[in-house]
Design an enzyme around this catalytic site. Sequence first.
Site, short mmCIF file in Angstrom:
data_model
loop_
_atom_site.label_atom_id
_atom_site.label_comp_id
_atom_site.label_asym_id
_atom_site.label_seq_id
_atom_site.Cartn_x
_atom_site.Cartn_y
_atom_site.Cartn_z
N ARG A 29 0.84 -1.20 0.00
CA ARG A 29 0.00 0.00 0.00
C ARG A 29 0.87 1.25 0.00
O ARG A 29 0.59 2.22 -0.70
CB ARG A 29 -0.95 0.03 1.20
CG ARG A 29 -1.97 1.18 1.10
CD ARG A 29 -2.93 1.24 2.29
NE ARG A 29 -4.03 2.16 2.02
CZ ARG A 29 -3.98 3.47 2.27
NH1 ARG A 29 -2.89 4.02 2.76
NH2 ARG A 29 -5.04 4.24 2.01
N CYS A 30 1.95 1.23 0.78
CA CYS A 30 2.85 2.39 0.83
C CYS A 30 3.42 2.72 -0.54
O CYS A 30 3.66 3.88 -0.86
CB CYS A 30 4.02 2.12 1.78
SG CYS A 30 3.57 1.88 3.51
#
EC number: 3.5.3.6
Length: 407
Positions: A396-397
């Site tokens: 996600r980052c």
Amino acid sequence: MSKPINVFSEIGKLKTVLLHRPGKELENLMPDYLESLLFDDIPFLQQAQKEHDYFAQVLRDKGVEVLYLEDLVAESLTDDTIRTQFIDEYLGEANIKGTGTKEMIRELLLGITDMRELVDKTMAGVQKVELPPLKYKSLSDMVDSDYPFIIDPMPNLYFTRDPFATIGHGVSLNHMYSVTRRRETLYGKYIFTYHPRFKDADIPMIYNREETTRIEGGDELILSKELLAVGISQRTDVASIEKLAENIFAKDLGFKRVLAFNIGNERKFMHLDTVFTMVDYDKFTIHPEIEGDLTVYSISKEEDGTNVIEETDSLENILKKYLKLEKVTLIRCGGGNLTAAAREQWNDGSNTLTIAPGEVIVYDRNVITNKKLEEAGIKLNYVPGSELVRGRGGPRCMSMPFDREEI
């Protein structure tokens, strides 16, 4: 006309996503200066690139359009005026002390005629050894130090989640926690102002990089068309959440409530998405260490302004209430074992990228958490992350959705 930014959930089928392939900025990491650049270790660039390419290919194989930050910025510098303006604004934020040094770097950058090469150079930073000796020096130029860089590299750029966040049809162009990351948001400014894909789309800006309080995209989650979650964390101020909520409500993007999760001011809980992500309509990953002391505040849109209350119920019940669900499943990182949870959360076991309801991308190394996700009925797509994870960020980052199907 379809809008170029369309993100009203964490789980709708992912259609378009922004990545940054790690570049030479990682080769400008040095052991003595890791802390100031927010790294704990130095990734091996070639292996990190292979892992990142694998990640991008998994997305493409799922039908996702993959855009690259470095390409979009280069494509935004559409004429010499914009290019010169970009260079001057970049240098103005680069913390260069000497006027002679600054002018020499300006000439260096103006001499790069290939736009991608120029953008790559601004990301990589400038070492002192790259410049010839100055003929005329100011005092700032003359008083040298042992510090090897004139302009610091930006090694955190492959975490495209943080400098800005897409919310609904709008963008939160963020004011970053650390000085070393604040220049990253300049790229977003130029993309959304000058890139042919975005410049005429009238994209609402719901936060501005010129603000004085910090907020980062890893703390901004979209739980439904009406509900946002934002982390009060090491990287995001309470005041920023209030500003964000007021702007979102004022611009009438459809969101009616913001849940502020107070996850504490610790690096290991850097962002909300390092301890909590949404993986299906009613399923969430969570790091068990935050559950006991987690305080949640609700900011809602009212006719006469905003209303703030402290929620007193369990996280499950809060989520059930505002997502209108009969049941919520919290999938605990490390299976709830504190030793395993601490280790796998450090390696981003809770940081999943959902690409469709109930289907996620995860690092292959978090075997206990991944097993728990599978047992909960989640479909996993595994990517290697031995080098990428050294920057303390997961799938996600490393991704910023631009378009998701509505659910």
